[in-house]
Design a protein around this motif. Structure first.
Motif, PDB file in Angstrom:
ATOM      1  N   HIS A 229       0.829  -1.206   0.000  1.00 39.24           N
ATOM      2  CA  HIS A 229       0.000   0.000   0.000  1.00 39.24           C
ATOM      3  C   HIS A 229       0.862   1.254   0.000  1.00 39.24           C
ATOM      4  O   HIS A 229       0.571   2.230  -0.722  1.00 39.24           O
ATOM      5  CB  HIS A 229      -0.929  -0.001   1.210  1.00 39.24           C
ATOM      6  CG  HIS A 229      -1.835   1.188   1.272  1.00 39.24           C
ATOM      7  ND1 HIS A 229      -2.707   1.521   0.255  1.00 39.24           N
ATOM      8  CD2 HIS A 229      -1.994   2.156   2.221  1.00 39.24           C
ATOM      9  CE1 HIS A 229      -3.375   2.618   0.573  1.00 39.24           C
ATOM     10  NE2 HIS A 229      -2.948   3.023   1.760  1.00 39.24           N
ATOM     11  N   LEU A 230       1.933   1.252   0.796  1.00 42.77           N
ATOM     12  CA  LEU A 230       2.833   2.411   0.822  1.00 42.77           C
ATOM     13  C   LEU A 230       3.438   2.650  -0.560  1.00 42.77           C
ATOM     14  O   LEU A 230       3.514   3.790  -1.033  1.00 42.77           O
ATOM     15  CB  LEU A 230       3.936   2.187   1.860  1.00 42.77           C
ATOM     16  CG  LEU A 230       5.029   3.258   1.935  1.00 42.77           C
ATOM     17  CD1 LEU A 230       4.429   4.643   2.178  1.00 42.77           C
ATOM     18  CD2 LEU A 230       6.026   2.909   3.040  1.00 42.77           C
ATOM     19  N   LYS A 231       3.867   1.578  -1.215  1.00 40.62           N
ATOM     20  CA  LYS A 231       4.434   1.723  -2.566  1.00 40.62           C
ATOM     21  C   LYS A 231       3.380   2.244  -3.547  1.00 40.62           C
ATOM     22  O   LYS A 231       3.693   3.012  -4.459  1.00 40.62           O
ATOM     23  CB  LYS A 231       4.969   0.380  -3.047  1.00 40.62           C
ATOM     24  CG  LYS A 231       6.206  -0.098  -2.298  1.00 40.62           C
ATOM     25  CD  LYS A 231       6.609  -1.491  -2.770  1.00 40.62           C
ATOM     26  CE  LYS A 231       7.802  -2.022  -1.995  1.00 40.62           C
ATOM     27  NZ  LYS A 231       8.164  -3.408  -2.410  1.00 40.62           N
ATOM     28  N   ALA A 232       2.131   1.822  -3.336  1.00 37.40           N
ATOM     29  CA  ALA A 232       1.063   2.237  -4.249  1.00 37.40           C
ATOM     30  C   ALA A 232       0.751   3.727  -4.126  1.00 37.40           C
ATOM     31  O   ALA A 232       0.406   4.383  -5.122  1.00 37.40           O
ATOM     32  CB  ALA A 232      -0.191   1.412  -3.989  1.00 37.40           C
ATOM     33  N   VAL A 233       0.846   4.280  -2.916  1.00 42.54           N
ATOM     34  CA  VAL A 233       0.517   5.701  -2.719  1.00 42.54           C
ATOM     35  C   VAL A 233       1.735   6.596  -2.915  1.00 42.54           C
ATOM     36  O   VAL A 233       1.589   7.816  -2.997  1.00 42.54           O
ATOM     37  CB  VAL A 233      -0.090   5.958  -1.321  1.00 42.54           C
ATOM     38  CG1 VAL A 233      -1.314   5.082  -1.099  1.00 42.54           C
ATOM     39  CG2 VAL A 233       0.933   5.757  -0.219  1.00 42.54           C
ATOM     40  N   ALA A 234       2.925   6.025  -3.000  1.00 42.16           N
ATOM     41  CA  ALA A 234       4.149   6.824  -3.118  1.00 42.16           C
ATOM     42  C   ALA A 234       4.113   7.813  -4.277  1.00 42.16           C
ATOM     43  O   ALA A 234       4.586   8.955  -4.127  1.00 42.16           O
ATOM     44  CB  ALA A 234       5.363   5.905  -3.227  1.00 42.16           C
ATOM     45  N   PRO A 235       3.569   7.438  -5.455  1.00 50.93           N
ATOM     46  CA  PRO A 235       3.535   8.415  -6.562  1.00 50.93           C
ATOM     47  C   PRO A 235       2.719   9.664  -6.262  1.00 50.93           C
ATOM     48  O   PRO A 235       2.861  10.685  -6.951  1.00 50.93           O
ATOM     49  CB  PRO A 235       2.914   7.610  -7.716  1.00 50.93           C
ATOM     50  CG  PRO A 235       3.234   6.176  -7.396  1.00 50.93           C
ATOM     51  CD  PRO A 235       3.127   6.101  -5.908  1.00 50.93           C
ATOM     52  N   LYS A 236       1.874   9.630  -5.248  1.00 51.78           N
ATOM     53  CA  LYS A 236       1.059  10.799  -4.900  1.00 51.78           C
ATOM     54  C   LYS A 236       1.838  11.827  -4.092  1.00 51.78           C
ATOM     55  O   LYS A 236       1.347  12.929  -3.849  1.00 51.78           O
ATOM     56  CB  LYS A 236      -0.177  10.363  -4.103  1.00 51.78           C
ATOM     57  CG  LYS A 236      -1.107   9.412  -4.845  1.00 51.78           C
ATOM     58  CD  LYS A 236      -2.288   9.022  -3.978  1.00 51.78           C
ATOM     59  CE  LYS A 236      -3.211   8.051  -4.703  1.00 51.78           C
ATOM     60  NZ  LYS A 236      -4.372   7.649  -3.863  1.00 51.78           N
ATOM     61  N   LEU A 237       3.021  11.449  -3.631  1.00 48.73           N
ATOM     62  CA  LEU A 237       3.817  12.330  -2.775  1.00 48.73           C
ATOM     63  C   LEU A 237       4.681  13.232  -3.648  1.00 48.73           C
ATOM     64  O   LEU A 237       5.468  12.758  -4.455  1.00 48.73           O
ATOM     65  CB  LEU A 237       4.694  11.490  -1.839  1.00 48.73           C
ATOM     66  CG  LEU A 237       3.955  10.431  -1.010  1.00 48.73           C
ATOM     67  CD1 LEU A 237       4.947   9.567  -0.256  1.00 48.73           C
ATOM     68  CD2 LEU A 237       2.971  11.092  -0.046  1.00 48.73           C
ATOM     69  N   ARG A 238       4.543  14.522  -3.447  1.00 55.95           N
ATOM     70  CA  ARG A 238       5.247  15.469  -4.306  1.00 55.95           C
ATOM     71  C   ARG A 238       6.465  16.091  -3.634  1.00 55.95           C
ATOM     72  O   ARG A 238       7.241  16.777  -4.283  1.00 55.95           O
ATOM     73  CB  ARG A 238       4.284  16.576  -4.748  1.00 55.95           C
ATOM     74  CG  ARG A 238       3.146  16.065  -5.629  1.00 55.95           C
ATOM     75  CD  ARG A 238       2.277  17.208  -6.113  1.00 55.95           C
ATOM     76  NE  ARG A 238       1.249  16.748  -7.033  1.00 55.95           N
ATOM     77  CZ  ARG A 238       0.084  16.261  -6.668  1.00 55.95           C
ATOM     78  NH1 ARG A 238      -0.213  16.170  -5.389  1.00 55.95           N
ATOM     79  NH2 ARG A 238      -0.797  15.858  -7.569  1.00 55.95           N
ATOM     80  N   ALA A 239       6.630  15.888  -2.354  1.00 58.14           N
ATOM     81  CA  ALA A 239       7.741  16.512  -1.642  1.00 58.14           C
ATOM     82  C   ALA A 239       9.078  15.985  -2.150  1.00 58.14           C
ATOM     83  O   ALA A 239       9.235  14.790  -2.417  1.00 58.14           O
ATOM     84  CB  ALA A 239       7.624  16.243  -0.137  1.00 58.14           C
ATOM     85  N   LYS A 240      10.031  16.892  -2.290  1.00 57.21           N
ATOM     86  CA  LYS A 240      11.378  16.493  -2.671  1.00 57.21           C
ATOM     87  C   LYS A 240      11.961  15.630  -1.566  1.00 57.21           C
ATOM     88  O   LYS A 240      11.911  15.982  -0.390  1.00 57.21           O
ATOM     89  CB  LYS A 240      12.249  17.735  -2.886  1.00 57.21           C
ATOM     90  CG  LYS A 240      13.630  17.412  -3.412  1.00 57.21           C
ATOM     91  CD  LYS A 240      14.424  18.688  -3.661  1.00 57.21           C
ATOM     92  CE  LYS A 240      15.806  18.362  -4.204  1.00 57.21           C
ATOM     93  NZ  LYS A 240      16.604  19.590  -4.450  1.00 57.21           N
ATOM     94  N   GLY A 241      12.500  14.489  -1.924  1.00 56.69           N
ATOM     95  CA  GLY A 241      13.033  13.564  -0.927  1.00 56.69           C
ATOM     96  C   GLY A 241      12.019  12.553  -0.448  1.00 56.69           C
ATOM     97  O   GLY A 241      12.321  11.708   0.387  1.00 56.69           O
ATOM     98  N   ALA A 242      10.799  12.601  -0.988  1.00 57.63           N
ATOM     99  CA  ALA A 242       9.746  11.672  -0.551  1.00 57.63           C
ATOM    100  C   ALA A 242      10.102  10.233  -0.887  1.00 57.63           C
ATOM    101  O   ALA A 242       9.811   9.314  -0.108  1.00 57.63           O
ATOM    102  CB  ALA A 242       8.412  12.051  -1.187  1.00 57.63           C
ATOM    103  N   GLY A 243      10.732  10.030  -2.056  1.00 56.42           N
ATOM    104  CA  GLY A 243      11.106   8.670  -2.445  1.00 56.42           C
ATOM    105  C   GLY A 243      12.068   8.042  -1.461  1.00 56.42           C
ATOM    106  O   GLY A 243      11.918   6.874  -1.074  1.00 56.42           O
ATOM    107  N   GLU A 244      13.053   8.805  -1.037  1.00 56.17           N
ATOM    108  CA  GLU A 244      14.011   8.291  -0.060  1.00 56.17           C
ATOM    109  C   GLU A 244      13.337   8.060   1.283  1.00 56.17           C
ATOM    110  O   GLU A 244      13.648   7.096   1.992  1.00 56.17           O
ATOM    111  CB  GLU A 244      15.163   9.281   0.096  1.00 56.17           C
ATOM    112  CG  GLU A 244      16.316   8.764   0.945  1.00 56.17           C
ATOM    113  CD  GLU A 244      17.465   9.738   1.012  1.00 56.17           C
ATOM    114  OE1 GLU A 244      18.333   9.565   1.898  1.00 56.17           O
ATOM    115  OE2 GLU A 244      17.512  10.679   0.189  1.00 56.17           O
TER     116      GLU A 244
END
Length: 294
Positions: A229-244
């Protein structure tokens, strides 16, 4: 349920289920309990081989549970919340205290490979040659080897419960061909079991592994769902550094906003957003000094 959520749920339902006869079987002899624990460990081996299971996160969560069990063995009151605080709220100039040291030992142990060289860095108060000697004590099949290591360490250093349990789990992992230790014995054994020897200790270790595997399999399925679920919603996060930041949540039991690779306010907003999306949980119930985890 959305199509994406349903797809994740259906995919994770393919994780192998532990046969009911493993836990319902009545083990009265060493032979019986050895058979059941072998079946349980084989099943766990299959589960750990699935890519859906977030291995590092699972080990870190189990390290917390093992540290909690060790605190109970020593008669100390610290539980999961206090252990998390002892490490994640530690300032650079602070000492972690006995509870924090125990938790750190387990965390360092699960992070590293099961080689003696790596273990000497995880257990810096013991020489690598001594660690190797203790591990060489174990002979025979995996659980017998683990029990022999546990007994050898506690015979030589009677109060070293944490060290003994870590090395016993290391011996088990080495015998099973795992690259990292999986904390199993500490969470399944009882305090009185640590004073047993020979066949009595082996019997207790077999029983402990059966109960621990049941919990680890359940936890693996839960964390696999949460991680997906976390991986599925990750693309919705726009903050720089969100992927890390997401990667940190996928490998750590708990994360303080201050540990994330974002400015303080942005980190707190990201955590709030992830909670809103149902991807992480706030673990403390506090308004300040919060910790978050999958």
């Amino acid at each position: 349920m959305t199509y994406q959520a349903a797809t994740i749920s259906n995919h994770l339902n393919t994780l192998p289920q532990l046969p009911g006869w493993v836990t319902s079987g009545r083990a009265e002899t060493l032979e019986d309990v050895a058979f059941l624990s072998g079946a349980a460990l084989n099943h766990l081996h299959l589960v750990l081989g699935r890519v859906e299971v977030p291995q590092a996160l699972l080990r870190d969560r189990l390290a917390l549970r093992a540290a909690e069990a060790c605190m109970a063995f020593s008669g100390r009151p610290e539980r999961a919340g206090e252990l998390r605080d002892a490490i994640h709220l530690l300032r650079p100039s602070d000492l972690p205290g006995p509870a924090g040291e125990t938790y750190l030992a387990w965390r360092r142990a699960v992070e590293r490979s099961v080689s003696v060289k790596a273990l000497s860095r995880a257990l810096p108060t013991f020489e690598s040659c001594q660690i190797a000697t203790w591990l060489d004590t174990g002979k025979g099949l995996p659980v017998a080897r683990a029990a022999m290591v546990l007994e050898a360490v506690l015979t030589e250093v009677p109060r070293a419960d944490v060290l003994a349990l870590i090395l016993a789990d290391i011996a088990l992992a080495q015998a099973l061909g795992w690259g990292h230790l999986m904390p199993l014995l500490a969470t399944g054994l009882k305090r009185a079991d640590l004073r047993k020897q020979g066949d009595d200790l082996r019997f207790a270790c077999h029983l402990a592994l059966i109960s621990s595997v049941v919990e680890v399999v359940r936890l693996s399925a839960d964390l696999a769902r949460r991680a997906a679920h976390l991986k599925a919603v990750a693309p919705k996060l726009r903050a720089k550094g969100a992927g890390e930041a997401v990667e940190m949540f996928l490998t750590r039991d708990a994360v303080a906003p201050s540990a994330l690779p974002l400015p303080d306010r942005a980190a707190r907003r990201l955590c709030d957003r992830l909670v809103e999306l149902g991807a992480v949980r706030e673990l403390t119930g506090r308004d300040t000094f919060r910790l978050y985890g999958v």
